[in-house]
Design an enzyme around this catalytic site. Structure first.
Site, PDB file in Angstrom:
ATOM      1  N   LYS A 216      37.145 -10.421 -21.038  1.00 50.10           N
ATOM      2  CA  LYS A 216      36.468 -10.817 -19.561  1.00 50.10           C
ATOM      3  C   LYS A 216      37.478 -10.665 -18.566  1.00 50.10           C
ATOM      4  O   LYS A 216      38.184 -11.327 -18.210  1.00 50.10           O
ATOM      5  CB  LYS A 216      35.993 -12.097 -19.713  1.00 50.10           C
ATOM      6  CG  LYS A 216      35.094 -12.628 -18.288  1.00 50.10           C
ATOM      7  CD  LYS A 216      34.572 -14.066 -18.610  1.00 50.10           C
ATOM      8  CE  LYS A 216      33.839 -14.306 -17.356  1.00 50.10           C
ATOM      9  NZ  LYS A 216      33.318 -15.627 -17.483  1.00 50.10           N
TER      10      LYS A 216
ATOM     11  N   LYS B  33      33.243  -7.770 -20.728  1.00 52.14           N
ATOM     12  CA  LYS B  33      32.490  -8.068 -19.517  1.00 52.14           C
ATOM     13  C   LYS B  33      33.300  -7.881 -18.310  1.00 52.14           C
ATOM     14  O   LYS B  33      34.379  -8.410 -18.329  1.00 52.14           O
ATOM     15  CB  LYS B  33      32.189  -9.391 -19.542  1.00 52.14           C
ATOM     16  CG  LYS B  33      31.344 -10.078 -18.203  1.00 52.14           C
ATOM     17  CD  LYS B  33      30.838 -11.391 -18.446  1.00 52.14           C
ATOM     18  CE  LYS B  33      30.250 -11.887 -17.376  1.00 52.14           C
ATOM     19  NZ  LYS B  33      29.800 -13.129 -17.210  1.00 52.14           N
TER      20      LYS B  33
END
Length: 321
Positions: free
Chosen positions: A193, A246
């Site tokens: 992420k 992400k």
């Protein structure tokens, strides 16, 4: 001369030889629940996305199931925030209450819970603060993350998705869940992420803007490719059941890298900024919205994603039907 056009001239033949497919079962739809009743507030930066009270969430779940979407990921917006995100640690907090209600009304709905503290703290960061270094205290946050996981498990969550990017989070959660008797509860790790500018609209809907600084001391540097792969492989070694990248759109190379490095199922989060760009470009008449949306979904699958978390999911499902 090789004639590639032989398999392109007929639409049925194009379908037969198509390599990448997008289906409604590939999607998890994000939902944002807050206390109250009769609340369905659209977020200006994300047309079609709402903060909803639980009664409206239940109506939304009914709609989702009618579209063939049977997986959701829940985010909570509590009534009261404090320095440690106490609502997230309570069996009667907003997420635990929502999970129980959804599972009662829609027992076949697969409910994923986002496990973090940024929506629940008054400072907007993802855990307990280390005031000396103006960042999150990693190890103290691991302790309350384990508590939060057990709250979600007791409420009936079908999968836990830790998003805070704390080092050691998967080992901590796996030990806590196993010790609590939840050995079969899977963990979908936000394993890679990035500290991205694409999250802006999400912070509007989740009301989680940091009160100071940003999250670059614990989320990944967008410039780092090798580190991105290592992050996911470490989470795999610690016991994650599903990995995630992400954001998705600007990180297709990372998706492919991790797909080639790991045999675990791989999710991507098609984040708020990516969604908002397409929405506003479509509204301005700059793109063929449906065509670009579907092309984007195919791109995620072609890069190696098995699962797509996306605010577009309802529109994709309607098109596929």
């Amino acid at each position: 001369m090789e004639r590639f056009r032989r398999t392109r001239l007929n639409s049925q033949l194009r379908a037969l030889v198509r390599e990448t497919h997008v289906g409604v079962n590939d999607f998890i739809y994000p939902l944002f629940v807050r206390p109250g009743e009769g609340i369905k507030t659209e977020v200006a930066s994300m047309p079609g996305v709402f903060q909803m009270s639980l009664d409206e969430i239940l109506k939304e779940c009914e709609l989702l199931q009618s579209l063939g979407i049977h997986s959701i990921i829940l985010f909570g917006i509590p009534e009261v925030k404090d320095s440690v995100g106490s609502d997230a640690l309570c069996d009667h907090g907003i997420i635990a209450t929502a999970v129980r209600a959804i599972k009662r009304a829609f027992p076949k709905m697969f409910v994923v819970t986002d496990l973090c503290f940024c929506e629940y703290t008054d400072h907007g960061h993802c855990g307990i603060l280390d005031h000396v270094h103006e960042t999150v205290d990693n190890d103290l946050t691991l302790g309350i993350s384990a508590q939060q996981a057990l709250v979600h498990a007791r409420a009936g969550a079908d999968m836990i998705a830790p998003s805070g990017m704390m080092d050691g989070i998967i080992t901590t959660l796996r030990d806590a869940l196993d010790g609590g008797g939840y050995v079969n509860l899977p963990i979908m790790s936000y394993s890679t992420k990035f500290a991205s500018g694409y999250y802006g609209p999400f912070r509007d809907v989740a009301e989680s803007v940091p009160s100071f600084g940003d999250r670059s001391t614990y989320q990944m540097d967008p410039a780092n490719r090798r580190e991105a792969i290592r992050e996911s492989l470490v989470d795999e070694a610690q016991g994650a059941d599903i990995l995630m990248v992400k954001p998705a759109l600007a990180y297709l190379d990372i998706i492919r890298d991790i797909r080639e490095a790991s045999s675990l199922p791989l999710a991507v989060y098609n984040v708020s900024g990516e969604y908002a760009m397409l929405k506003h470009a479509g509204a301005a008449g700059l793109i063929d919205y449906n065509r670009v949306m579907m092309e984007t979904m195919v791109g995620f699958k072609r890069a190696g994603a098995d699962i797509i978390i996306s605010y577009h999911a309802k529109e994709v499902a309607a098109l596929l039907s």
